[in-house]
Design an enzyme around this catalytic site. Structure first.
Site, PDB file in Angstrom:
ATOM      1  N   VAL A  15     -56.595  68.443  93.514  1.00 41.85           N
ATOM      2  CA  VAL A  15     -55.203  68.747  93.854  1.00 41.85           C
ATOM      3  C   VAL A  15     -54.995  68.787  95.362  1.00 41.85           C
ATOM      4  CG1 VAL A  15     -53.403  70.515  93.735  1.00 41.85           C
ATOM      5  CG2 VAL A  15     -54.719  69.938  91.691  1.00 41.85           C
ATOM      6  N   ASP A  36     -62.455  73.834 103.295  1.00 42.68           N
ATOM      7  CA  ASP A  36     -63.078  74.006 101.985  1.00 42.68           C
ATOM      8  C   ASP A  36     -64.414  74.720 102.161  1.00 42.68           C
ATOM      9  OD1 ASP A  36     -62.612  72.528  99.032  1.00 42.68           O
ATOM     10  OD2 ASP A  36     -64.691  73.097  99.426  1.00 42.68           O
ATOM     11  N   ARG A  41     -67.435  68.155 102.073  1.00 43.72           N
ATOM     12  CA  ARG A  41     -66.378  67.560 101.255  1.00 43.72           C
ATOM     13  C   ARG A  41     -65.085  67.453 102.063  1.00 43.72           C
ATOM     14  NH1 ARG A  41     -64.652  66.938  95.767  1.00 43.72           N
ATOM     15  NH2 ARG A  41     -62.567  66.044  95.908  1.00 43.72           N
ATOM     16  N   GLN A  83     -64.050  76.353  85.191  1.00 41.95           N
ATOM     17  CA  GLN A  83     -64.658  77.078  84.079  1.00 41.95           C
ATOM     18  C   GLN A  83     -66.166  76.878  84.084  1.00 41.95           C
ATOM     19  OE1 GLN A  83     -63.084  75.974  80.258  1.00 41.95           O
ATOM     20  NE2 GLN A  83     -63.527  77.963  79.367  1.00 41.95           N
ATOM     21  N   ASP A 125     -48.469  81.202  88.607  1.00 43.24           N
ATOM     22  CA  ASP A 125     -47.567  82.352  88.712  1.00 43.24           C
ATOM     23  C   ASP A 125     -48.338  83.646  88.958  1.00 43.24           C
ATOM     24  OD1 ASP A 125     -45.018  80.909  87.956  1.00 43.24           O
ATOM     25  OD2 ASP A 125     -46.219  80.519  86.172  1.00 43.24           O
ATOM     26  N   ARG A 153     -41.082  66.281  85.456  1.00 42.61           N
ATOM     27  CA  ARG A 153     -41.445  65.586  84.211  1.00 42.61           C
ATOM     28  C   ARG A 153     -40.260  65.558  83.247  1.00 42.61           C
ATOM     29  NH1 ARG A 153     -47.123  68.940  83.864  1.00 42.61           N
ATOM     30  NH2 ARG A 153     -48.494  67.369  84.826  1.00 42.61           N
ATOM     31  N   HIS A 177     -45.102  78.558  84.523  1.00 44.50           N
ATOM     32  CA  HIS A 177     -45.660  77.201  84.483  1.00 44.50           C
ATOM     33  C   HIS A 177     -46.739  77.237  83.402  1.00 44.50           C
ATOM     34  CE1 HIS A 177     -47.361  73.371  85.499  1.00 44.50           C
ATOM     35  NE2 HIS A 177     -48.497  73.898  85.931  1.00 44.50           N
ATOM     36  N   THR A 231     -55.416  66.759  86.338  1.00 45.02           N
ATOM     37  CA  THR A 231     -54.145  66.285  86.893  1.00 45.02           C
ATOM     38  C   THR A 231     -54.194  66.448  88.406  1.00 45.02           C
ATOM     39  OG1 THR A 231     -53.085  68.457  86.703  1.00 45.02           O
ATOM     40  CG2 THR A 231     -52.870  66.973  84.826  1.00 45.02           C
TER      41      THR A 231
END
Length: 316
Positions: A15, A36, A41, A83, A125, A153, A177, A231
């Site tokens: 992202v 980061d 990276r 995760q 949120d 969307r 969201h 995404t």
């Protein structure tokens, strides 16, 4: 003296990198600063972008430490843990991300106390709320990307259904969201004509078809992740949209995550409502005149968000 427009991005995963690319390609700032935990990276992403500098203009991009963010007008927070195993609970993942954000906020309050913060990490949120709780800066200067992507969307799908440019569709998804988000049909319009219960451009309102369009917008991330694993592209554009609104003081009305402060009977939570976004962050809220049903659904969304953080502990 002309001030350099500086944007910081903390977290150069999928992202953060997509946001950097969108801003770089649009020449939104004089410089983009990448930070980061994995410094190599961040360096690699900056190098990769800079190889395209000749094609976009004088914008620069480099990897930095926190102290270099002192002159940033706006900082995007896209860092976060993934995760660890299929057995890790949602609360466990949220707890780890909350601790990561606590450390980030400590550094940003020290080195960039005046910057606007845009939270992009999910659950956006809850993490926006945590940032507001932890940071010393005013709440209005901390925004979450919220349902701006869901709304984009939604409008794209409605535009496709009615055969019009999505930019001519005015419709919102508000609230969380996530699964409890709320489609605002009561004032959805195309060219000033209401959609709900009407025939628009030769197409009659069909409840089932409209519900399907909303569900496609709400569940789009699951479909994309099932195919490509994550995404990034569209949320990168959403982040760039918010950054532009702030840097250029555009006073745009955008559905971003912030505290309603009693609006709609909602408090002590961050969720998306239409807000005027400009140089000071969230400058005003807009009441779009929701139906009673939509107001109650928005309050249900707020309750779901409060429940999701009920067992969360974040040190200060």
């Amino acid at each position: 003296m002309i001030q350099r427009r500086t944007v910081g991005i903390v977290g150069t995963g999928n992202v953060g990198t997509a946001a950097a690319y969108a801003m770089f390609n649009q020449s939104l700032a004089s410089e983009i600063l990448l930070l980061d935990q994995d410094t190599r990276r961040a360096e690699g992403e900056a190098m990769d972008l800079m190889h395209g500098q000749q094609l976009v203009g004088g914008i620069t991009c480099r990897a930095v430490e926190y102290a270099a963010l002192s002159n940033a007008q706006i900082i995007v927070l896209s860092a976060g843990a993934s995760q660890q195993s299929p057995d890790e609970t949602r609360l466990g993942l949220l707890q780890r991300n909350a601790e990561i954000f606590r450390e980030i906020i400590i550094q940003l309050d020290k080195h960039a106390p005046n910057a606007i913060l845009v939270v992009a990490t999910n659950p956006v949120d809850v993490l926006t709320y945590i940032c507001q709780e932890l940071s010393s800066r005013p709440n209005r200067r901390i925004l979450g990307t919220g349902t701006l992507l869901d709304t984009a969307r939604f409008r794209a799908l409605l535009g496709r259904h009615y055969g019009v440019d999505p930019r001519s569709v005015h419709a919102y998804i508000l609230g969380e969201h996530g699964d409890s988000e709320v489609p605002i049909w009561s004032n959805a319009t195309i060219g000033g004509q209401k959609i709900r219960g009407e025939t628009v451009l030769g197409k009659e309102w069909e409840e089932e078809a409209m519900q399907s369009i909303f569900e496609q917008a709400r569940d789009a991330a699951y479909e994309i992740i099932d195919r490509k694993g994550h995404t990034d592209t569209a949320i990168g554009l959403v982040i760039a949209r918010i950054v532009r609104a702030v840097l250029e003081d555009q006073q745009n009305v955008l559905p971003v995550s912030t505290r309603p402060d009693g609006a709609y009977g909602i408090d002590d939570v961050c969720l998306s409502v239409p807000c005027v976004v400009g140089l000071e962050g969230m400058e005003k809220r807009v009441d779009p005149g929701l139906s009673d049903e939509e107001r109650e659904a928005l309050r249900d969304s707020a309750r779901a968000l409060r429940d999701s953080r009920a067992d969360l502990t974040v040190g200060t």
